[in-house]
Design a protein around this motif. Sequence first.
Motif, PDB file in Angstrom:
ATOM      1  N   LEU A  36       0.841  -1.201   0.000  1.00 42.00           N
ATOM      2  CA  LEU A  36       0.000   0.000   0.000  1.00 42.00           C
ATOM      3  C   LEU A  36       0.877   1.253   0.000  1.00 42.00           C
ATOM      4  O   LEU A  36       0.644   2.185  -0.768  1.00 42.00           O
ATOM      5  CB  LEU A  36      -0.916   0.001   1.234  1.00 42.00           C
ATOM      6  CG  LEU A  36      -1.821   1.233   1.379  1.00 42.00           C
ATOM      7  CD1 LEU A  36      -2.844   1.325   0.237  1.00 42.00           C
ATOM      8  CD2 LEU A  36      -2.541   1.213   2.732  1.00 42.00           C
TER       9      LEU A  36
ATOM     10  N   PHE B 195      -9.161   3.778   8.013  1.00 39.91           N
ATOM     11  CA  PHE B 195      -9.818   4.030   6.737  1.00 39.91           C
ATOM     12  C   PHE B 195      -9.983   5.531   6.491  1.00 39.91           C
ATOM     13  O   PHE B 195      -9.775   6.007   5.366  1.00 39.91           O
ATOM     14  CB  PHE B 195     -11.173   3.328   6.680  1.00 39.91           C
ATOM     15  CG  PHE B 195     -11.765   3.362   5.300  1.00 39.91           C
ATOM     16  CD1 PHE B 195     -12.832   4.186   5.001  1.00 39.91           C
ATOM     17  CD2 PHE B 195     -11.205   2.586   4.289  1.00 39.91           C
ATOM     18  CE1 PHE B 195     -13.345   4.232   3.704  1.00 39.91           C
ATOM     19  CE2 PHE B 195     -11.708   2.627   2.995  1.00 39.91           C
ATOM     20  CZ  PHE B 195     -12.786   3.454   2.704  1.00 39.91           C
ATOM     21  N   THR B 196     -10.313   6.310   7.527  1.00 41.39           N
ATOM     22  CA  THR B 196     -10.523   7.742   7.281  1.00 41.39           C
ATOM     23  C   THR B 196      -9.211   8.464   6.985  1.00 41.39           C
ATOM     24  O   THR B 196      -9.178   9.395   6.176  1.00 41.39           O
ATOM     25  CB  THR B 196     -11.233   8.411   8.477  1.00 41.39           C
ATOM     26  OG1 THR B 196     -10.501   8.181   9.661  1.00 41.39           O
ATOM     27  CG2 THR B 196     -12.664   7.916   8.618  1.00 41.39           C
TER      28      THR B 196
ATOM     29  N   CYS C 235      -8.565   7.800   3.434  1.00 42.73           N
ATOM     30  CA  CYS C 235      -9.417   8.650   2.594  1.00 42.73           C
ATOM     31  C   CYS C 235      -8.841  10.067   2.500  1.00 42.73           C
ATOM     32  O   CYS C 235      -8.814  10.657   1.421  1.00 42.73           O
ATOM     33  CB  CYS C 235     -10.838   8.700   3.153  1.00 42.73           C
ATOM     34  SG  CYS C 235     -11.784   7.181   2.837  1.00 42.73           S
ATOM     35  N   ARG C 236      -8.339  10.583   3.614  1.00 40.85           N
ATOM     36  CA  ARG C 236      -7.733  11.926   3.577  1.00 40.85           C
ATOM     37  C   ARG C 236      -6.518  11.924   2.654  1.00 40.85           C
ATOM     38  O   ARG C 236      -6.298  12.849   1.880  1.00 40.85           O
ATOM     39  CB  ARG C 236      -7.319  12.363   4.988  1.00 40.85           C
ATOM     40  CG  ARG C 236      -8.511  12.937   5.727  1.00 40.85           C
ATOM     41  CD  ARG C 236      -8.286  13.651   7.033  1.00 40.85           C
ATOM     42  NE  ARG C 236      -6.953  13.878   7.466  1.00 40.85           N
ATOM     43  CZ  ARG C 236      -6.539  13.583   8.720  1.00 40.85           C
ATOM     44  NH1 ARG C 236      -7.356  13.004   9.563  1.00 40.85           N
ATOM     45  NH2 ARG C 236      -5.306  13.860   9.098  1.00 40.85           N
TER      46      ARG C 236
ATOM     47  N   CYS D 157      -6.111   9.990   0.116  1.00 40.79           N
ATOM     48  CA  CYS D 157      -6.598   9.867  -1.265  1.00 40.79           C
ATOM     49  C   CYS D 157      -7.074  11.211  -1.805  1.00 40.79           C
ATOM     50  O   CYS D 157      -6.883  11.511  -2.985  1.00 40.79           O
ATOM     51  CB  CYS D 157      -7.715   8.838  -1.340  1.00 40.79           C
ATOM     52  SG  CYS D 157      -7.066   7.141  -1.305  1.00 40.79           S
ATOM     53  N   ILE D 158      -7.674  12.040  -0.965  1.00 45.22           N
ATOM     54  CA  ILE D 158      -8.092  13.373  -1.419  1.00 45.22           C
ATOM     55  C   ILE D 158      -6.850  14.152  -1.853  1.00 45.22           C
ATOM     56  O   ILE D 158      -6.810  14.755  -2.937  1.00 45.22           O
ATOM     57  CB  ILE D 158      -8.884  14.106  -0.324  1.00 45.22           C
ATOM     58  CG1 ILE D 158     -10.255  13.429  -0.126  1.00 45.22           C
ATOM     59  CG2 ILE D 158      -9.057  15.585  -0.666  1.00 45.22           C
ATOM     60  CD1 ILE D 158     -11.046  13.921   1.070  1.00 45.22           C
TER      61      ILE D 158
ATOM     62  N   ARG E 190      -5.506  12.792  -5.041  1.00 46.14           N
ATOM     63  CA  ARG E 190      -6.460  12.939  -6.168  1.00 46.14           C
ATOM     64  C   ARG E 190      -6.840  11.589  -6.765  1.00 46.14           C
ATOM     65  O   ARG E 190      -6.806  11.405  -7.992  1.00 46.14           O
ATOM     66  CB  ARG E 190      -5.872  13.873  -7.232  1.00 46.14           C
ATOM     67  CG  ARG E 190      -5.554  15.262  -6.678  1.00 46.14           C
ATOM     68  CD  ARG E 190      -4.886  16.167  -7.695  1.00 46.14           C
ATOM     69  NE  ARG E 190      -3.995  17.098  -7.018  1.00 46.14           N
ATOM     70  CZ  ARG E 190      -2.880  17.599  -7.556  1.00 46.14           C
ATOM     71  NH1 ARG E 190      -2.490  17.237  -8.764  1.00 46.14           N
ATOM     72  NH2 ARG E 190      -2.116  18.458  -6.879  1.00 46.14           N
ATOM     73  N   CYS E 191      -7.158  10.628  -5.935  1.00 40.38           N
ATOM     74  CA  CYS E 191      -7.656   9.346  -6.426  1.00 40.38           C
ATOM     75  C   CYS E 191      -8.597   8.767  -5.380  1.00 40.38           C
ATOM     76  O   CYS E 191      -8.641   9.265  -4.247  1.00 40.38           O
ATOM     77  CB  CYS E 191      -6.496   8.374  -6.665  1.00 40.38           C
ATOM     78  SG  CYS E 191      -5.635   7.834  -5.164  1.00 40.38           S
ATOM     79  N   ASP E 192      -9.366   7.728  -5.746  1.00 45.68           N
ATOM     80  CA  ASP E 192     -10.181   7.084  -4.709  1.00 45.68           C
ATOM     81  C   ASP E 192      -9.401   5.899  -4.120  1.00 45.68           C
ATOM     82  O   ASP E 192      -8.311   5.540  -4.605  1.00 45.68           O
ATOM     83  CB  ASP E 192     -11.549   6.657  -5.270  1.00 45.68           C
ATOM     84  CG  ASP E 192     -11.470   5.598  -6.374  1.00 45.68           C
ATOM     85  OD1 ASP E 192     -10.360   5.048  -6.621  1.00 45.68           O
ATOM     86  OD2 ASP E 192     -12.502   5.315  -6.987  1.00 45.68           O
ATOM     87  N   VAL E 193      -9.937   5.331  -3.031  1.00 46.86           N
ATOM     88  CA  VAL E 193      -9.212   4.244  -2.345  1.00 46.86           C
ATOM     89  C   VAL E 193      -9.074   3.042  -3.285  1.00 46.86           C
ATOM     90  O   VAL E 193      -8.045   2.367  -3.296  1.00 46.86           O
ATOM     91  CB  VAL E 193      -9.947   3.852  -1.037  1.00 46.86           C
ATOM     92  CG1 VAL E 193      -9.314   2.608  -0.406  1.00 46.86           C
ATOM     93  CG2 VAL E 193      -9.916   5.020  -0.046  1.00 46.86           C
ATOM     94  N   ALA E 194     -10.113   2.833  -4.134  1.00 46.60           N
ATOM     95  CA  ALA E 194     -10.064   1.684  -5.050  1.00 46.60           C
ATOM     96  C   ALA E 194      -8.844   1.747  -5.970  1.00 46.60           C
ATOM     97  O   ALA E 194      -8.236   0.719  -6.280  1.00 46.60           O
ATOM     98  CB  ALA E 194     -11.348   1.632  -5.874  1.00 46.60           C
TER      99      ALA E 194
ATOM    100  N   THR F 219      -5.992   0.042  -4.308  1.00 46.18           N
ATOM    101  CA  THR F 219      -6.175  -1.226  -3.588  1.00 46.18           C
ATOM    102  C   THR F 219      -6.671  -2.390  -4.450  1.00 46.18           C
ATOM    103  O   THR F 219      -7.216  -3.357  -3.935  1.00 46.18           O
ATOM    104  CB  THR F 219      -7.175  -1.017  -2.425  1.00 46.18           C
ATOM    105  OG1 THR F 219      -8.411  -0.522  -2.953  1.00 46.18           O
ATOM    106  CG2 THR F 219      -6.618  -0.060  -1.383  1.00 46.18           C
TER     107      THR F 219
END
Lengths: 76, 76
Positions: free
Chosen positions: A10, A51-52, A55-56, A58-59, A62-66, A69
């Motif tokens: 990761l 997870f949060t 997410c921060r 990822c913001i 500039r991508c989503d978690v998917a 992963t």
Amino acid sequence: MDEGAILQELGTRIRAQRKRIGLTQEALALVANVDRSYYGAVERGERNVTFTVLCRLCIALRCDVAALTEALPPGE
Amino acid sequence: MDEGAILQELGTRIRAQRKRIGLTQEALALVANVDRSYYGAVERGERNVTFTVLCRLCIALRCDVAALTEALPPGE
């Protein structure tokens, strides 16, 4: 399940995405509002992010978690 | 970023995947080696799972993390 290997994978993907968008570790940590040395440890696979926090990151990345992963954990 | 809403969305997706593979909460918690009541709280969005716990849940759910996290966080 090899948790150390998963966190390293990761972290490697997070680093690659950061480089893809051309930010330094300092800049990424600032945008994501996390401590700079904590962020470096995440990239090295030394932190088990919640997870949060992921997410921060990822913001800021500039991508989503998917996007970070696919095929994690391996075998699924 | 609304952390509560993100954790609720993740929990909803975890529940949907569990139902898709036909397991009860008890069975899923057992396979994932997590406490049954902790697992119920995860589905309700009341727990901020770490990445390795999320990976363990995905092994039990027979999917990768990406399958649960498209467009999370929203807007990325």
